[in-house]
Structure formats: C-alpha cells, structure tokens
Design a protein around this motif. Sequence first.
Motif, PDB file in Angstrom:
ATOM      1  N   UNK A   1       1.204  -0.992   0.238  1.00 33.36           N
ATOM      2  CA  UNK A   1       0.237   0.053  -0.526  1.00 33.36           C
ATOM      3  C   UNK A   1       0.780   0.941  -0.160  1.00 33.36           C
ATOM      4  N   UNK A   2       0.605   2.166  -0.356  1.00 31.76           N
ATOM      5  CA  UNK A   2       0.927   3.663  -0.522  1.00 31.76           C
ATOM      6  C   UNK A   2       0.383   4.801   0.219  1.00 31.76           C
ATOM      7  N   UNK A   3       0.213   4.577   1.085  1.00 28.82           N
ATOM      8  CA  UNK A   3      -0.646   6.395   1.241  1.00 28.82           C
ATOM      9  C   UNK A   3       0.382   7.462   0.790  1.00 28.82           C
ATOM     10  N   UNK A   4      -0.791   8.437   0.464  1.00 31.94           N
ATOM     11  CA  UNK A   4       0.056   9.623  -0.033  1.00 31.94           C
ATOM     12  C   UNK A   4      -0.860  10.777   0.546  1.00 31.94           C
ATOM     13  N   UNK A   5      -0.339  12.606   0.693  1.00 33.65           N
ATOM     14  CA  UNK A   5       0.084  13.442   1.441  1.00 33.65           C
ATOM     15  C   UNK A   5      -0.677  14.389   1.095  1.00 33.65           C
ATOM     16  N   UNK A   6      -1.679  15.669   1.851  1.00 32.32           N
ATOM     17  CA  UNK A   6      -1.752  16.289   1.014  1.00 32.32           C
ATOM     18  C   UNK A   6      -0.288  17.797   0.358  1.00 32.32           C
ATOM     19  N   UNK A   7      -0.339  17.751  -0.170  1.00 35.17           N
ATOM     20  CA  UNK A   7       1.113  18.672  -0.009  1.00 35.17           C
ATOM     21  C   UNK A   7       0.481  19.985  -0.231  1.00 35.17           C
ATOM     22  N   UNK A   8      -0.193  20.776  -0.126  1.00 34.84           N
ATOM     23  CA  UNK A   8      -0.845  22.213   1.430  1.00 34.84           C
ATOM     24  C   UNK A   8      -0.396  22.040   2.276  1.00 34.84           C
ATOM     25  N   UNK A   9      -0.508  21.032   3.328  1.00 29.42           N
ATOM     26  CA  UNK A   9      -0.322  20.475   4.729  1.00 29.42           C
ATOM     27  C   UNK A   9       1.383  19.619   4.715  1.00 29.42           C
ATOM     28  N   UNK A  10       1.873  20.299   4.055  1.00 28.77           N
ATOM     29  CA  UNK A  10       3.177  19.529   4.214  1.00 28.77           C
ATOM     30  C   UNK A  10       4.686  19.951   5.124  1.00 28.77           C
ATOM     31  N   UNK A  11       4.736  19.717   6.106  1.00 31.59           N
ATOM     32  CA  UNK A  11       6.346  19.974   6.764  1.00 31.59           C
ATOM     33  C   UNK A  11       7.232  19.161   6.570  1.00 31.59           C
ATOM     34  N   UNK A  12       8.448  19.302   5.722  1.00 36.35           N
ATOM     35  CA  UNK A  12       9.729  19.009   5.151  1.00 36.35           C
ATOM     36  C   UNK A  12      10.140  19.253   6.686  1.00 36.35           C
TER      37      UNK A  12
END
Length: 149
Positions: free
Chosen positions: A81-92
């Motif tokens: 499974x690959x989960x995807x995250x919200x680009x607008x709410x990402x903290x590198x």
Amino acid sequence: MIYDKISNMKLYKGMNRNLDTAIDFITSHNLNELPLGKTVIDGDNVFINVMETSAFPIEERQYEFHKNYMDIQMDIEGVERVDTGDCADTQQLNYNEEWDVGNAVASDLGSCLIGKDNFIICMVGEPHKPNIAVSDERSLKKAVCKVHI
C-alpha cells in the motif's frame, strides 16, 4: 499523483519528455527480467532501481518527498500500500541532496494498492509513504523509476 493500471500508462505521455522516455521503457520491457540495482535508461534523466525489500506496518513508515525526481513505483512481486499526503499541508523534516529524498509530516490524503498490475507516479514535492504491509506476506520485489524534472 497518478494511480492507474500499467496497461493504461501510455495515456500519460506528453506531459514531460523524460516521463515519456520512462513510459516507453516500462511498457516495452519485462521489469521482472531487469537485474537488481540500477538500470540506466537515459543517463541521469531516467533510470530504474529494482530492489527486493519488505513492506512494514504503517506505524513504521514515514512520508517521503523528492525535489529533483518523480517516482514511478511498481511492484514486480508482492503487494504494498502507498499512502499519499496533502501537499498543501506538508512539513519537510530533512532532505538528503545526494539521494534526493527527505522525510515529511503531512495530512493523509488517500491510499492505493500497487501490486503487479498497477503503478503510482509521485510528482516532485508530493509526500508519499510506500512499502506499507497489507498482509502477513511482506516480501516485495519492486521497481522504482526515477524521472528527472
């Protein structure tokens, strides 16, 4: 992100020259016949890493991102499974320039099963969490095509 069947991959040609090169290679080669390790397709622009690895419980996985390469992830054997995250709410959190990979915290957006018939394209900057176990069978043989942007 793009998630689809490998049989539909040619539908995504025309977005980027390097992506077209990757799609042409993937759709005309048997990935199971590639050796483990790196196969160069077009210098540093397009290459595939074939690896034997394991899937892990979700608690042991973290979002990753890339700044210079998009990923095309495909399972040759096994299912992840690959989960995807919200680009607008990402903290590198960090970034390794040599390996073009960093870890991040992101709000969950969705998830997909890869397996031998599907692929996911993770664009530059898009948080994704690969190698998540979906069963007790955790062995994976997978190909990750790196496409320079």
